[in-house]
Design a protein around this motif. Structure first.
Motif, PDB file in Angstrom:
ATOM      1  N   GLY A   1       0.918  -1.228  -0.110  1.00  0.00           N
ATOM      2  CA  GLY A   1       0.027  -0.151   0.099  1.00  0.00           C
ATOM      3  C   GLY A   1       0.883   1.055   0.145  1.00  0.00           C
ATOM      4  N   PHE A   2       0.135   2.204  -0.531  1.00  0.00           N
ATOM      5  CA  PHE A   2       1.026   3.449  -0.854  1.00  0.00           C
ATOM      6  C   PHE A   2       0.238   4.650  -0.710  1.00  0.00           C
ATOM      7  CE2 PHE A   2       3.337   6.976  -2.357  1.00  0.00           C
ATOM      8  CZ  PHE A   2       4.438   7.087  -2.044  1.00  0.00           C
ATOM      9  N   ARG A   3       0.072   5.725   0.089  1.00  0.00           N
ATOM     10  CA  ARG A   3      -0.716   6.910   0.064  1.00  0.00           C
ATOM     11  C   ARG A   3       0.260   7.934   0.185  1.00  0.00           C
ATOM     12  NH1 ARG A   3      -4.177   6.132   4.893  1.00  0.00           N
ATOM     13  NH2 ARG A   3      -2.671   4.971   5.454  1.00  0.00           N
ATOM     14  N   SER A   4      -0.050   9.103  -0.774  1.00  0.00           N
ATOM     15  CA  SER A   4       0.827  10.309  -0.910  1.00  0.00           C
ATOM     16  C   SER A   4      -0.225  11.463  -1.036  1.00  0.00           C
ATOM     17  CB  SER A   4       1.627  10.086  -1.877  1.00  0.00           C
ATOM     18  OG  SER A   4       2.506  11.259  -2.074  1.00  0.00           O
ATOM     19  N   SER A   5      -0.196  12.542   0.110  1.00  0.00           N
ATOM     20  CA  SER A   5      -0.786  13.662   0.016  1.00  0.00           C
ATOM     21  C   SER A   5      -0.219  14.910   0.537  1.00  0.00           C
ATOM     22  CB  SER A   5      -2.140  13.411   0.539  1.00  0.00           C
ATOM     23  OG  SER A   5      -1.959  13.292   1.916  1.00  0.00           O
ATOM     24  N   GLY A   6      -0.669  16.255   0.054  1.00  0.00           N
ATOM     25  CA  GLY A   6      -0.246  17.175   0.582  1.00  0.00           C
ATOM     26  C   GLY A   6       1.205  17.875  -0.095  1.00  0.00           C
ATOM     27  N   HIS A   7       1.840  17.423  -0.954  1.00  0.00           N
ATOM     28  CA  HIS A   7       3.292  18.102  -0.987  1.00  0.00           C
ATOM     29  C   HIS A   7       3.248  19.126  -1.959  1.00  0.00           C
ATOM     30  CE1 HIS A   7       3.560  14.050   0.434  1.00  0.00           C
ATOM     31  NE2 HIS A   7       3.400  13.241  -0.840  1.00  0.00           N
ATOM     32  N   LEU A   8       4.571  19.663  -2.084  1.00  0.00           N
ATOM     33  CA  LEU A   8       4.776  20.890  -2.956  1.00  0.00           C
ATOM     34  C   LEU A   8       6.097  20.542  -3.520  1.00  0.00           C
ATOM     35  CD1 LEU A   8       3.854  24.176  -0.872  1.00  0.00           C
ATOM     36  CD2 LEU A   8       2.556  23.083  -2.730  1.00  0.00           C
ATOM     37  N   PHE A   9       6.187  21.018  -4.922  1.00  0.00           N
ATOM     38  CA  PHE A   9       7.274  20.996  -5.587  1.00  0.00           C
ATOM     39  C   PHE A   9       7.603  22.005  -6.370  1.00  0.00           C
ATOM     40  CE2 PHE A   9       9.107  19.642  -9.945  1.00  0.00           C
ATOM     41  CZ  PHE A   9      10.267  19.433  -9.598  1.00  0.00           C
TER      42      PHE A   9
ATOM     43  N   PRO B   1       5.162  30.078  -8.243  1.00  0.00           N
ATOM     44  CA  PRO B   1       5.321  29.537  -6.723  1.00  0.00           C
ATOM     45  C   PRO B   1       5.317  27.669  -7.082  1.00  0.00           C
ATOM     46  CG  PRO B   1       3.161  29.874  -7.079  1.00  0.00           C
ATOM     47  CD  PRO B   1       3.724  30.353  -8.225  1.00  0.00           C
ATOM     48  N   ALA B   2       5.763  27.149  -6.009  1.00  0.00           N
ATOM     49  CA  ALA B   2       5.646  25.645  -5.934  1.00  0.00           C
ATOM     50  C   ALA B   2       4.353  25.172  -6.233  1.00  0.00           C
ATOM     51  CB  ALA B   2       6.084  24.947  -4.631  1.00  0.00           C
ATOM     52  N   ILE B   3       4.198  24.013  -6.869  1.00  0.00           N
ATOM     53  CA  ILE B   3       2.775  23.407  -7.214  1.00  0.00           C
ATOM     54  C   ILE B   3       2.582  22.089  -6.554  1.00  0.00           C
ATOM     55  CG2 ILE B   3       3.330  24.574  -9.780  1.00  0.00           C
ATOM     56  CD1 ILE B   3       4.272  21.451 -10.658  1.00  0.00           C
ATOM     57  N   PRO B   4       1.421  21.994  -6.577  1.00  0.00           N
ATOM     58  CA  PRO B   4       1.083  20.472  -5.764  1.00  0.00           C
ATOM     59  C   PRO B   4       1.339  19.335  -6.402  1.00  0.00           C
ATOM     60  CG  PRO B   4      -0.976  21.794  -6.524  1.00  0.00           C
ATOM     61  CD  PRO B   4       0.312  22.496  -6.614  1.00  0.00           C
ATOM     62  N   MET B   5       1.807  18.289  -5.777  1.00  0.00           N
ATOM     63  CA  MET B   5       2.116  17.067  -6.371  1.00  0.00           C
ATOM     64  C   MET B   5       1.341  15.872  -5.858  1.00  0.00           C
ATOM     65  SD  MET B   5       4.157  17.829  -8.643  1.00  0.00           S
ATOM     66  CE  MET B   5       5.149  16.510  -9.272  1.00  0.00           C
ATOM     67  N   ASP B   6       0.144  16.108  -5.517  1.00  0.00           N
ATOM     68  CA  ASP B   6      -0.994  14.928  -4.968  1.00  0.00           C
ATOM     69  C   ASP B   6      -1.420  14.012  -5.844  1.00  0.00           C
ATOM     70  OD1 ASP B   6      -0.727  16.399  -2.576  1.00  0.00           O
ATOM     71  OD2 ASP B   6      -2.595  17.154  -2.616  1.00  0.00           O
ATOM     72  N   GLY B   7      -1.412  12.722  -5.726  1.00  0.00           N
ATOM     73  CA  GLY B   7      -1.934  11.820  -6.563  1.00  0.00           C
ATOM     74  C   GLY B   7      -0.964  11.542  -7.803  1.00  0.00           C
ATOM     75  N   GLN B   8       0.316  11.949  -7.650  1.00  0.00           N
ATOM     76  CA  GLN B   8       1.213  11.777  -8.790  1.00  0.00           C
ATOM     77  C   GLN B   8       2.030  10.265  -8.473  1.00  0.00           C
ATOM     78  OE1 GLN B   8       1.708  13.950 -10.954  1.00  0.00           O
ATOM     79  NE2 GLN B   8       0.028  15.093 -10.091  1.00  0.00           N
ATOM     80  N   CYS B   9       2.432   9.857  -9.700  1.00  0.00           N
ATOM     81  CA  CYS B   9       3.289   8.641  -9.613  1.00  0.00           C
ATOM     82  C   CYS B   9       2.504   7.322  -9.715  1.00  0.00           C
ATOM     83  CB  CYS B   9       4.308   8.720  -8.533  1.00  0.00           C
ATOM     84  SG  CYS B   9       5.286  10.454  -8.450  1.00  0.00           S
ATOM     85  N   GLY B  10       1.351   7.352  -9.540  1.00  0.00           N
ATOM     86  CA  GLY B  10       0.606   6.102  -9.775  1.00  0.00           C
ATOM     87  C   GLY B  10       0.734   5.007  -8.486  1.00  0.00           C
ATOM     88  N   LEU B  11       1.107   5.550  -7.282  1.00  0.00           N
ATOM     89  CA  LEU B  11       1.398   4.640  -6.404  1.00  0.00           C
ATOM     90  C   LEU B  11      -0.069   4.826  -5.398  1.00  0.00           C
ATOM     91  CD1 LEU B  11       5.012   5.537  -5.138  1.00  0.00           C
ATOM     92  CD2 LEU B  11       4.309   3.560  -6.686  1.00  0.00           C
ATOM     93  N   THR B  12      -0.860   3.759  -5.504  1.00  0.00           N
ATOM     94  CA  THR B  12      -2.059   3.918  -4.662  1.00  0.00           C
ATOM     95  C   THR B  12      -2.335   2.726  -3.741  1.00  0.00           C
ATOM     96  OG1 THR B  12      -2.966   2.795  -6.481  1.00  0.00           O
ATOM     97  CG2 THR B  12      -3.052   5.072  -6.408  1.00  0.00           C
ATOM     98  N   LEU B  13      -3.097   2.576  -3.077  1.00  0.00           N
ATOM     99  CA  LEU B  13      -3.467   1.462  -2.110  1.00  0.00           C
ATOM    100  C   LEU B  13      -3.745   0.188  -3.060  1.00  0.00           C
ATOM    101  CD1 LEU B  13      -5.671   2.611   0.718  1.00  0.00           C
ATOM    102  CD2 LEU B  13      -3.344   1.628   0.947  1.00  0.00           C
ATOM    103  N   ALA B  14      -3.061  -0.867  -2.441  1.00  0.00           N
ATOM    104  CA  ALA B  14      -3.526  -1.895  -3.059  1.00  0.00           C
ATOM    105  C   ALA B  14      -4.940  -2.752  -2.865  1.00  0.00           C
ATOM    106  CB  ALA B  14      -2.533  -3.212  -3.118  1.00  0.00           C
ATOM    107  N   SER B  15      -5.333  -2.484  -1.536  1.00  0.00           N
ATOM    108  CA  SER B  15      -6.370  -2.856  -1.050  1.00  0.00           C
ATOM    109  C   SER B  15      -6.698  -1.929   0.047  1.00  0.00           C
ATOM    110  CB  SER B  15      -6.490  -4.430  -0.633  1.00  0.00           C
ATOM    111  OG  SER B  15      -5.541  -4.520   0.535  1.00  0.00           O
ATOM    112  N   GLY B  16      -8.255  -1.829   0.560  1.00  0.00           N
ATOM    113  CA  GLY B  16      -8.284  -0.983   1.537  1.00  0.00           C
ATOM    114  C   GLY B  16      -7.876  -1.240   2.933  1.00  0.00           C
ATOM    115  N   ALA B  17      -7.520  -2.758   3.094  1.00  0.00           N
ATOM    116  CA  ALA B  17      -6.965  -3.227   4.295  1.00  0.00           C
ATOM    117  C   ALA B  17      -5.688  -2.409   4.635  1.00  0.00           C
ATOM    118  CB  ALA B  17      -6.745  -4.688   4.262  1.00  0.00           C
TER     119      ALA B  17
END
Length: 488
Positions: free
Chosen positions: A420-428, A441-457
């Motif tokens: 599992g992988f979750r990523s949020s709230g970043h600036l680049f 200014p810096a830009i948000p990078m939320d939801g990038q890189c295709g790393l998401t949860l494999a399952s809700g567990a």
């Protein structure tokens, strides 16, 4: 964001309350916890030899090609007055947790007067460790320590072989230790060079046994892994500048052995306000690999927090877990680690590389140059979520030279085989965007890189309360606070 932070803190607080009353981590050190430090810090000056596995060829022996400007000390600028040395760890990371209840990492804070040591050289450091054993102890480092020096820092001898460096050039911290650096009169932090700091070791139940077999049998008998007698526990390291050792006789041209800090079979560890780099012996001084990890968390270690620290000018930074399926017996369900308020600057890779672990990163600053001609300062890659890991990354700030937004994924954040992988709230922010010079200014990078949860567990919530800053505040906070020398 503020509401979400408060909700997260409330959930963590309720979880902690349900988990049980706070436990002094000192009480988790049983009578059978081994004291293994006496084997380390003693030079043998042996000649280099090829080992049974064909590693550490004598032909690959090479002394460190550069030495630092030494800052030895003879006097205590504080006059022996303690300030932060008895502080316990805050309750804001995985270090504060245990399967037995919520833990307070106390280190050596309860040390009696005869277990508070001030040391100026490596031999004094080793003597303090061996005298106190597993008792609560505070060890205050002043000046510059290097195990290559002896006779009160008047005689220098380079490590003569892999074995000489492995044993004589390492210091093993036993349970219930606070190791801190005391700034000198000029405000410079205490410094450790040419020396590996070891925390824990993967041991059998008795001499001649096999660690893996013994642990598996222990679990098969229905016993709690937390009670396996070979853990090292309850360690605090603060306010130290550590130069990762130059490996005089590495395994081969691609694999060095000596780390800066190696956490192995240990738990409830808090590392705070530490600076780690290659110091005066960067990789560019060799045609082969002469440095291993700066700070590794491996071999079943658990409940570790690394906070407010600065890492720079180093290649392979941090492993959380050092193997895939073959390490499941020790690592599955362990390797809980928190990284917060750290500055990762001009590094090669592993920020960190994670296997098995449930790892939380928040409010860290990552910076670097992907095109510099200086190989010691060139940024290689960042976070790498690997085999069965579960990673939560929040509110990081990424500041780069020449790295385009389209190159962010795969360079700064990547992964494969994770649970599992979750990523949020970043600036680049960088010096260029995908079409030219960076504008704005810096830009948000939320939801990038295709790393998401494999399952809700795998949607776990850290069980501890923590203060989550907006990413916009991360850069200023980290640069002002991270690293050695910022305390006392």
């Amino acid at each position: 964001m503020k509401l979400l932070t408060l909700m997260g803190a409330a959930i963590a607080l309720l979880a902690a309350q349900a988990h049980g009353a706070d436990i002094d981590a000192k009480s988790l050190t049983g009578a059978s916890t081994p004291f293994q430090s006496a084997a380390y810090g003693i030079r043998n000056f042996s000649a280099p030899v090829l080992d049974a596995n064909g590693k550490h060829s004598p032909a690959n022996y090479k002394p460190a090609p550069a030495l630092p400007q030494w800052q030895f000390a003879l006097a205590d600028p504080t006059g022996g007055v303690l300030s932060f040395e008895r502080q316990t760890a805050p309750q804001d990371g995985w270090h504060t947790w245990s399967r037995k209840g919520t833990v307070v990492v106390t280190g050596g804070s309860a040390a009696t007067a005869n277990r508070v040591y001030t040391v100026y050289n490596g031999q004094q450091l080793v003597a303090a460790i061996n005298e106190a054993g597993n008792e609560p102890k505070i060890i205050r480092v002043i000046g510059h320590i290097d195990m290559r020096w002896s006779a009160n820092n008047t005689v220098f001898r380079e490590y003569t072989s892999f074995q000489d460096q492995k044993m004589g050039g390492s210091v093993m911290l036993p349970s219930n230790t606070t190791l801190v650096g005391i700034n000198d009169a000029g405000g410079r932090p205490a410094r450790i060079t040419g020396t590996t700091i070891l925390i824990g070791n993967e041991l059998p139940l008795a001499a001649g046994g096999i660690p893996e077999t013994d642990f598996k049998n222990w679990i098969a008998a229905g016993k709690d892994g937390e009670d396996f007698p070979t853990w090292t526990r309850n360690i605090i390291i603060r306010n130290l500048q550590i130069d990762t050792p130059w490996d005089v006789n590495p395994e081969d041209s691609s694999n060095a052995y000596a780390d800066g800090i190696a956490i192995s079979r240990a738990q409830n560890i808090w590392i705070d306000h530490v600076t780690l780099s290659d110091g005066d012996t960067p990789d560019s001084l060799a045609s082969d690999t002469r440095h291993d990890g700066a700070l590794d968390i491996v071999r079943g270690s658990d409940y570790v927090t690394v906070a407010n620290s600065r890492f720079f000018k180093h290649g392979k930074l941090t492993l959380v877990g050092n193997g895939d399926s073959g390490r499941a017996w020790s690592d599955q369900g362990r390797l809980h680690a928190t990284f917060s308020g750290n500055w990762w600057d001009s590094l090669g890779s592993r920020l960190p590389l994670v296997r098995f672990g449930q790892v939380h990163l928040f409010n860290n600053l990552v910076s670097g140059d992907t095109a510099t001609k200086n190989p010691d300062l060139k940024f290689g890659s960042g976070l790498d979520a690997r085999y069965k890991s579960q990673v939560l990354v929040q509110n990081q700030y990424y500041s780069f030279v020449l790295l385009k937004p389209s190159e962010f994924c795969g360079k700064v954040i990547k992964g494969s085989g994770y649970s599992g992988f979750r990523s949020s709230g970043h600036l680049f922010i960088s010096t260029r965007n995908d079409s030219g010079a960076w504008v704005g200014p810096a830009i948000p990078m939320d939801g990038q890189c295709g790393l998401t949860l494999a399952s809700g567990a795998d949607a776990w919530t850290p069980p501890y309360s923590y203060n989550l800053l907006p990413a916009a505040n991360t850069q200023a906070s980290v640069t002002a606070n991270a690293g050695a020398g910022k305390l006392n």
